[in-house]
Each structure stands twice: as structure tokens, then as C-alpha cells.
Design an enzyme around this catalytic site. Structure first.
Site, PDB file in Angstrom:
ATOM      1  N   CYS A  79      83.298  64.203  63.268  1.00  0.00           N
ATOM      2  CA  CYS A  79      83.637  63.515  62.025  1.00  0.00           C
ATOM      3  C   CYS A  79      83.580  64.436  60.813  1.00  0.00           C
ATOM      4  O   CYS A  79      84.079  64.074  59.750  1.00  0.00           O
ATOM      5  CB  CYS A  79      82.703  62.329  61.820  1.00  0.00           C
TER       6      CYS A  79
ATOM      7  N   HIS B  83      81.622  60.539  54.436  1.00  0.00           N
ATOM      8  CA  HIS B  83      82.209  60.085  55.699  1.00  0.00           C
ATOM      9  C   HIS B  83      81.874  58.617  55.943  1.00  0.00           C
ATOM     10  O   HIS B  83      80.728  58.193  55.772  1.00  0.00           O
ATOM     11  CB  HIS B  83      81.682  60.947  56.846  1.00  0.00           C
TER      12      HIS B  83
ATOM     13  N   ASN C 167      85.397  53.697  61.213  1.00  0.00           N
ATOM     14  CA  ASN C 167      85.085  55.124  61.283  1.00  0.00           C
ATOM     15  C   ASN C 167      86.264  55.828  61.966  1.00  0.00           C
ATOM     16  O   ASN C 167      86.457  55.701  63.169  1.00  0.00           O
ATOM     17  CB  ASN C 167      83.788  55.328  62.082  1.00  0.00           C
TER      18      ASN C 167
HETATM   19  N1  COA Z   1      76.738  43.208  68.002  1.00  0.00           N
HETATM   20  C1  COA Z   1      75.575  42.571  68.095  1.00  0.00           C
HETATM   21  N2  COA Z   1      74.415  43.174  68.393  1.00  0.00           N
HETATM   22  C2  COA Z   1      74.450  44.501  68.594  1.00  0.00           C
HETATM   23  C3  COA Z   1      75.650  45.246  68.484  1.00  0.00           C
HETATM   24  C4  COA Z   1      76.815  44.543  68.190  1.00  0.00           C
HETATM   25  N3  COA Z   1      78.009  45.159  68.076  1.00  0.00           N
HETATM   26  N4  COA Z   1      75.358  46.535  68.731  1.00  0.00           N
HETATM   27  C5  COA Z   1      74.057  46.619  68.965  1.00  0.00           C
HETATM   28  N5  COA Z   1      73.503  45.369  68.893  1.00  0.00           N
HETATM   29  C6  COA Z   1      72.118  44.994  69.077  1.00  0.00           C
HETATM   30  C7  COA Z   1      71.372  45.934  70.012  1.00  0.00           C
HETATM   31  O1  COA Z   1      71.586  45.575  71.354  1.00  0.00           O
HETATM   32  C8  COA Z   1      69.955  45.690  69.588  1.00  0.00           C
HETATM   33  O2  COA Z   1      69.502  44.526  70.158  1.00  0.00           O
HETATM   34  P1  COA Z   1      67.975  44.373  70.652  1.00  0.00           P
HETATM   35  O3  COA Z   1      67.158  44.541  69.377  1.00  0.00           O
HETATM   36  O4  COA Z   1      67.933  43.017  71.220  1.00  0.00           O
HETATM   37  O5  COA Z   1      67.748  45.483  71.619  1.00  0.00           O
HETATM   38  C9  COA Z   1      70.068  45.480  68.088  1.00  0.00           C
HETATM   39  O6  COA Z   1      71.445  45.107  67.850  1.00  0.00           O
HETATM   40  C10 COA Z   1      69.731  46.679  67.269  1.00  0.00           C
HETATM   41  O7  COA Z   1      70.364  47.816  67.858  1.00  0.00           O
HETATM   42  P2  COA Z   1      70.406  49.181  67.136  1.00  0.00           P
HETATM   43  O8  COA Z   1      71.148  50.174  67.975  1.00  0.00           O
HETATM   44  O9  COA Z   1      69.023  49.534  66.681  1.00  0.00           O
HETATM   45  O10 COA Z   1      71.284  48.763  65.867  1.00  0.00           O
HETATM   46  P3  COA Z   1      71.549  49.567  64.569  1.00  0.00           P
HETATM   47  O11 COA Z   1      71.110  48.786  63.416  1.00  0.00           O
HETATM   48  O12 COA Z   1      71.073  50.987  64.677  1.00  0.00           O
HETATM   49  O13 COA Z   1      73.125  49.593  64.535  1.00  0.00           O
HETATM   50  C11 COA Z   1      74.868  51.164  64.971  1.00  0.00           C
HETATM   51  C12 COA Z   1      73.855  50.227  65.579  1.00  0.00           C
HETATM   52  C13 COA Z   1      75.590  51.903  66.085  1.00  0.00           C
HETATM   53  C14 COA Z   1      75.850  50.354  64.159  1.00  0.00           C
HETATM   54  C15 COA Z   1      74.138  52.152  64.039  1.00  0.00           C
HETATM   55  O14 COA Z   1      73.051  52.725  64.723  1.00  0.00           O
HETATM   56  C16 COA Z   1      75.006  53.242  63.545  1.00  0.00           C
HETATM   57  O15 COA Z   1      75.915  53.019  62.775  1.00  0.00           O
HETATM   58  N6  COA Z   1      74.719  54.487  63.933  1.00  0.00           N
HETATM   59  C17 COA Z   1      75.450  55.615  63.500  1.00  0.00           C
HETATM   60  C18 COA Z   1      76.733  55.650  64.241  1.00  0.00           C
HETATM   61  C19 COA Z   1      77.630  56.695  63.738  1.00  0.00           C
HETATM   62  O16 COA Z   1      77.645  56.965  62.577  1.00  0.00           O
HETATM   63  N7  COA Z   1      78.364  57.314  64.658  1.00  0.00           N
HETATM   64  C20 COA Z   1      79.340  58.248  64.379  1.00  0.00           C
HETATM   65  C21 COA Z   1      78.799  59.431  63.750  1.00  0.00           C
HETATM   66  S1  COA Z   1      79.936  59.966  62.667  1.00  0.00           S
END
Ligand code: COA
Length: 346
Positions: free
Chosen positions: A124, A265, A295
Site C-alpha cells: 500500500c 493511506h 482500501n
Molecule cells: N464483521 C463482523 N465481525 C468481524 C469482522 C467483520 N467483517 N471482522 C472481524 N470481526 C470480529 C472478529 O472475529 C472478532 O470477533 P471476536 O471478538 O468474537 O473474536 C472481532 O470482530 C474483533 O476482531 P479484530 O480483528 O480485533 O477487529 P479489529 O477491530 O482489529 O478490526 C480490521 C479488524 C481488519 C478491520 C482491523 O484490524 C484493521 O483495519 N487492520 C488493519 C488492516 C489494514 O490496514 N490492512 C492493510 C494494510 S494497508
């Protein structure tokens, strides 16, 4: 250890990379959060609140990254009012083929003749990495004008059944024309701060398709898709983007309080809120388009620059701090003063 590439400091010094044109292209097909809910155990509310996305674009299967790159690039050249460039740098993690690079084909389709053309893979942050390479070429006198494109078909590498990644990514392309010019000109890129951490290479990875996993045959179907440890990536994104942005502002001789706009980003609106807060930049000074495009990886920054310029969020004279982060892990940041007379083509 952080590294600073100052385009005006090397041999052949004098030429900065000046932004003179911007172009974008988005596939017309919109995928809403509601569309995803038909297949995934998720909800519109969760995606809006936790990521900030309302819809993203998906390219038709007959449309490749190279096709989108050509569209954005031709618009960027029209925006700059130029018919030729000396080099084409395509930032992408989703090339048309593993071999050859996609950029030569893009250059061919643009009718540019036998110009230098190659791909830059830095996830990214690829658009800023390619911009840094272009700045070096311009400073060294190797090129006078470079086309830098960020284009991605993320839908090709996303598991439609993985709720941890499927809501996040979108397809699209953006491009910029960078020309050699005086460093004092508005639009000139400032020093680039960049870096990487390969110890976290597996935090965002497509396991199959390269040489690392070739001994495992057949590959399991899921291994052709992006796997991401989202929570961990989130924490590193905030830390690395904050530090790179702070260092880039300092390298440009700017106080953070002077920054008019933070162009970050578009991965998650909570990441960018945390980065803005840590930098002491008002969240309202960090334009966003993640709700509309998701994204788009290497296409994210040029798409956001064009959107912000069109909306009047970027005004001539604004001090703009740009920062990106992604797979690698890799990150980059730089500065520019928004130029007058630049109108993006969409
Ligand atoms: N819908 C509903 N629930 C979801 C979900 C979705 N699409 N994705 C994850 N969950 C759930 C998980 O299963 C977890 O459930 P649990 O607590 O029962 O285990 C809960 O939500 C929290 O998961 P977590 O991974 O801690 O969520 P988060 O707040 O970190 O959000 C992302 C997940 C991926 C959105 C976030 O971590 C993120 O944006 N990370 C960076 C990603 C990124 O930038 N990637 C590219 C780099 S450029």
C-alpha cells in the site's frame, strides 16, 4: 534505522520531482456493505464503524490492473498537458502476470515507445515508493518526466468468504506525472522518509504463487488469497505512519502545526484518526475517501489526492503531508505544497 532520501542532495542535484498532473480511474461496479452481508457473517454497521467503508469498486473479470493503469495514466498525462514521459513506474501488488512486469505493457498501450518501464512492489505504500524512485531519477538527470501509477485489482486476491479481508479492499487506479523542476516550486516533493520491516512479512501475505511455497503442491485454495493479521497490522500502521509522517515533516523543515492537510493511506478510518491525533493534526484536516473506495492499496494515495483536490479540500499553497503503510511491512512519507492550476482528470 530510518532512512531519508533527499532528492536535492545527491549528485546531479538541483532537480526536484514536481507534481504536474493527476489522473484516476475506478471500475463502475460498486459493491456495498449490504452486498457483502449476503455472503459473509458481518453487518453494514460493523464495517462502517470498525473500518469506515460504505462501498468499494470491483473490476470486471475482463479488466486487469494494467487496463486500469492505462486509463489513469492517460488521464494524468492529459491533466499535465504532456504527450510523452521518459519512464513509467507502476506500483502494484496485483500485476497482470508474475512475469513480465506490467509497466512495459502500460507504456506500450500509452504509445510511449521504448521508454523505461518497471513495476514497484511495496504494498500500500508502493505509490510513494515509486514516487521516491522517480524523484531519484529526476534528481540524477536520468529522466526529465516520469509517470508514476498506482493500480490494483485487489478483488483478484481477496477470499470472498473471509470477513477479515473481503470488506476492506477495493479496485482502482491513480497516476501522477512528476517533472524535474526547482525545489522551491509548489508541487515539488520534499524529502522522502521510508522503511520496511521484513520480520513481519507474514502479517499480510499471499502464501502461494511465489517461490517460497512452491514445494507445497497442490496449494490449498485459500493460499492464493491475502491472509492478514489485521489487529497486529493496525498497531504497526499507527506507529510507523505516525513516525514516518513526523520525520518527513521535520526533514522538510516544517513544524507539524504548519501542516494544512494530512493525506494518509486509506486502510481504516480508525488508523488515520489515531495517526492524526498522535501528530496533533485535527482529524478534519485529514481528508478521506475510504467510505467510497475502500482500501485500494497502491492506488489509494493518488485516488485520495484527486478526490481531495476536486472537493476543494486541497487548496493551492496548502502544506500537505503524505504517508502510507502496508505489506512488507513497508511505509513511506513525504511532503509537498499543493500547486495551483493542477486539475485532476477522472
Ligand atoms: N464483521 C463482523 N465481525 C468481524 C469482522 C467483520 N467483517 N471482522 C472481524 N470481526 C470480529 C472478529 O472475529 C472478532 O470477533 P471476536 O471478538 O468474537 O473474536 C472481532 O470482530 C474483533 O476482531 P479484530 O480483528 O480485533 O477487529 P479489529 O477491530 O482489529 O478490526 C480490521 C479488524 C481488519 C478491520 C482491523 O484490524 C484493521 O483495519 N487492520 C488493519 C488492516 C489494514 O490496514 N490492512 C492493510 C494494510 S494497508
Amino acid at each position: 534505522m530510518r532512512q531519508v532520501l533527499n532528492p536535492s542532495a545527491g549528485p546531479g542535484a538541483g532537480a526536484a520531482a514536481v507534481l504536474t498532473g493527476l489522473g484516476t480511474w475506478l471500475p463502475p461496479h460498486r459493491v456495498t456493505n449490504g452486498d457483502l452481508c449476503d455472503r459473509l457473517d458481518t453487518s453494514d454497521e460493523w464495517i462502517r464503524e470498525r473500518i469506515g467503508i460504505v462501498e468499494r469498486r470491483r473490476a470486471d473479470p475482463a479488466v486487469s490492473t494494467g487496463d486500469m493503469a492505462v486509463e489513469a495514466a492517460s488521464r494524468a498525462m492529459a491533466s499535465a498537458g504532456v504527450a510523452h514521459v521518459d519512464a513509467v513506474l507502476l506500483a502494484t501488488t496485483t500485476p497482470d502476470h508474475r512475469c513480465p512486469a506490467t509497466a512495459p505493457w502500460v507504456a506500450h498501450r500509452l504509445g510511449l515507445g521504448p521508454v523505461a518501464a518497471f513495476d514497484v512492489t511495496a504494498g500500500c505504500s508502493g505509490f510513494l515508493h515509486a514516487g521516491a524512485v522517480a524523484a531519484g531519477l529526476l534528481a540524477a538527470g536520468t529522466a526529465r518526466r516520469v509517470l508514476v501509477v498506482g493500480a490494483e485489482t485487489m478483488s483478484a486476491v481477496i477470499d470472498p468468504d473471509d470477513r477479515a479481508t473481503a470488506p476492506i479492499f477495493g479496485d482502482g487506479a491513480g497516476a501522477a506525472v512528476l517533472e524535474a523542476g526547482p525545489r522551491r516550486l509548489d508541487g515539488a516533493l520534499g524529502p522522502v522518509v521510508w522503511g520496511s520491516d521484513g520480520s513481519l512479512a507474514d502479517a499480510i501475505v499471499v502464501p502461494a504463487g511465489g517461490t517460497r511455497e512452491r514445494h507445497r503442491r497442490p496449494v490449498s485454495p485459500g493460499d492464493v488469497y491475502v491472509r492478514m493479521r489485521g489487529n497486529e497490522v493496525f498497531r504497526h500502521a499507527v506507529r510507523r505512519m505516525t513516525r514516518a509522517a513526523r520525520d518527513a515533516a521535520a526533514a522538510a523543515g516544517w513544524e507539524l502545526s504548519e501542516v494544512d492537510r494530512l493525506i494518509a493511506h486509506q486502510a481504516n478510518h480508525r488508523i488515520n484518526a489515531a495517526v492524526a491525533d498522535a501528530l496533533g493534526i485535527p482529524r478534519g484536516d485529514a481528508p478521506s475517501n475510504i467510505h467510497e473506495v475502500g482500501n485500494t492499496a497502491a492506488a489509494s494515495l493518488p485516488l485520495l489526492l484527486a478526490d481531495a483536490a476536486d472537493r476543494g479540500d486541497l487548496k493551492p499553497g496548502h502544506k500537505v503531508l503524505l504517508v502510507a503503510f502496508g505489506s512488507g511491512l513497508a511505509w513511506a512519507a513525504t511532503t509537498l505544497v499543493w500547486p495551483s492550476g493542477l486539475s485532476p482528470r477522472r
